[in-house]
Structure formats: C-alpha cells, structure tokens
Design an enzyme around this catalytic site. Structure first.
Site, mmCIF file in Angstrom:
data_model
loop_
_atom_site.group_PDB
_atom_site.id
_atom_site.type_symbol
_atom_site.label_atom_id
_atom_site.label_comp_id
_atom_site.label_asym_id
_atom_site.label_seq_id
_atom_site.Cartn_x
_atom_site.Cartn_y
_atom_site.Cartn_z
ATOM 1 N N GLY A 49 0.249 -1.059 0.238
ATOM 2 C CA GLY A 49 -0.049 0.416 -0.295
ATOM 3 C C GLY A 49 0.294 1.251 -0.164
ATOM 4 N N THR A 76 1.479 3.594 -2.671
ATOM 5 C CA THR A 76 1.552 4.656 -3.631
ATOM 6 C C THR A 76 1.066 6.032 -3.269
ATOM 7 O OG1 THR A 76 -1.043 3.591 -4.100
ATOM 8 C CG2 THR A 76 0.561 2.462 -5.185
ATOM 9 N N GLY A 80 3.135 5.005 3.788
ATOM 10 C CA GLY A 80 3.395 4.014 2.620
ATOM 11 C C GLY A 80 4.823 4.779 1.716
ATOM 12 N N TYR A 83 -11.954 -0.632 13.007
ATOM 13 C CA TYR A 83 -10.322 -0.329 12.503
ATOM 14 C C TYR A 83 -9.626 0.367 13.198
ATOM 15 C CZ TYR A 83 -6.497 2.919 11.341
ATOM 16 O OH TYR A 83 -5.454 3.650 11.135
#
Length: 262
Positions: free
Chosen positions: A14, A16, A20, A154
């Site tokens: 992850g 992009t 990250g 989450y």
C-alpha cells in the site's frame, strides 16, 4: 548516525500514496532497493516516478496487486519472491457507527488490515530466518491503544497487528530478524488532508487545520499538531535499518504523545 540500507530489498504494501509512499522514499534515500505496491498499474507507475525523483540513483520497481485478497498477495509473492525488509503498511479506515457495521465490513477490515500482513510475513520471513537477517514492520496506529468509538472495527484491526508483531518477534527469537510495530497518530496524509480541508474555514492552511483537528479530537496530544509524513517515515526507516538490531517486539509510537501512558 548514518543509516545505510544498501544491498537490501524492501517491499512496502500500500505504498502509492501517504505514509507508505513516504516510507518508500525514505528507504530508497537510505540505499535500499524498493518495491512499491498499489492496486492499479497507473498508481504504481506514478509512485515509482515519485520515489526516483526523491532518490535518483535508487533501484525502484513495483507490483500492481490488491493485497487485501489472497490472490493479490500470491501475485506479489510470485513477482517478488524474496525481500529483506517487509513493511506491512496497507490499511483502510473510516468512521462508521458500530451498530451499522455488518459482518462483511468486519471481514473486509480484517482481510485488508490484518490478513495482508499475515500472508506476507508467512511468505517472506522463512528466508529472512534462513539468512539470519531481516526486518518486518507493521504500521499500526495510536487507535490500537486509544480505540475510537466511531471506528471500533479499525481500532480492533490495528490492535490485532500489535499482537501479531509481538508473536512473530518471539518466533524469531535469537535470530537477526526483528519484528516491530509503528504507531502513527494524526498525520498529514493525502486522505487526512482531504478530510481536514473539506471542513476547514476559508483561508485556513492544511497545517492550521491539522492543529485545529488535533486540539479538538486528540486533546491529549503533546505536540498539539498533526505529524508530517516524513516524521512517521523516519521512524520506520530507522527500525528497518541495521542500526535497530536490539529493537524487536516493540510498539513504537510516533503519535505526538496522544496515548496518555508512560
């Protein structure tokens, strides 16, 4: 202190955008060969260009795959069968009332935020243990310790990562492989910026909006502002480096003191 990760290959799930991508840039600048990942080839190509612009001499490549699925993880593992440094950064988040979260959404959060890291660690750690050197880092969150009432699913998934990382660190006991968690707090990522600016008064900068959010929603913060992407990435780069060899099984907080504990 000179952080040199030359000769090491690192995979960042992850990566992009956001934290990250900042990690990918930091690791590339420290000399690592970097593999970025995203769901689309266009996003991967854009990230590769961004990392190369930041570290022009770095070796950078990418794999387009949805790591929130077993098939996507298998695709990445086939394309990149070995790595020295694994950064499990992939994650989704979003506020939702607990009583409206159905089983499918719980499963989706578990697949993306937890099982992606399980699958990649299971694939890459054996070779790390065989060569007696490796780094595995899970990007958790201050929400793992400070469960948000409006994002219980989450927070739960990020707490699970702490247990996973601690267990894997024990599994690697006595070796040159370390496993740690990094816990960011409010951070000025692209997603956070979009959220903050959508409700910001006219003329307010992103940094000012971040301060306002932290003071209103995370009043226990000691730095009283949101962190930058680079501040979070700096912690990860250190933990991924040879210099962090005595740090393992740790939950390393880079959340500005939001979690009110010693």
């Amino acid at each position: 202190m000179n952080i040199d990760i030359s000769g090491k290959t690192t995979i960042i799930s992850g990566s992009t955008s956001g934290i990250g991508l900042a990690i990918a840039k930091g690791l590339a600048q420290a000399g690592a060969s970097v593999v970025v990942n995203g769901r689309s080839q266009a996003a991967v190509d854009k990230a590769i260009a961004a990392v190369k612009q930041h570290a022009s001499t770095a070796t950078v490549r990418g794999v387009a795959a949805d790591l929130g699925t077993a098939e996507g993880c298998a695709l990445l593992i086939k394309a990149e069968p070995r790595c020295d440094i694994l950064i499990n950064n992939l994650g989704i988040y979003g506020p939702q009332p607990f009583f409206e979260i159905d089983d499918a959404e719980w499963s989706r959060y578990f697949e993306v935020n937890v099982l992606s890291g399980v699958r990649l660690a299971r694939a890459y750690m054996p070779a790390m243990l065989e060569q007696n050197w490796g780094r595995v880092v899970f990007i958790s969150s201050e929400s793992a310790l400070n469960i948000p009432a409006d994002m219980i699913h989450y927070g739960f998934s990020k707490t699970a990562l702490l247990g996973l990382a601690r267990g894997l660190a024990k599994l690697a006991a006595g070796s040159g492989v370390t496993v740690n968690s990094v816990l960011p707090g409010p951070t000025l990522s692209e997603g956070a910026a979009q959220m903050l600016m959508a409700s910001a008064p006219e003329g307010q900068t992103l940094e000012e909006a971040g301060v306002a959010f932290v003071k209103a929603q995370r009043p226990s913060s000691i730095i009283q502002r949101a962190a930058t992407l680079e501040e979070v990435a700096n912690m990860v780069v250190y933990v991924a480096s040879p210099l962090s060899s005595a740090t393992t099984g740790a939950a390393l907080r880079v959340e500005g003191g939001v979690v009110d504990s010693l």
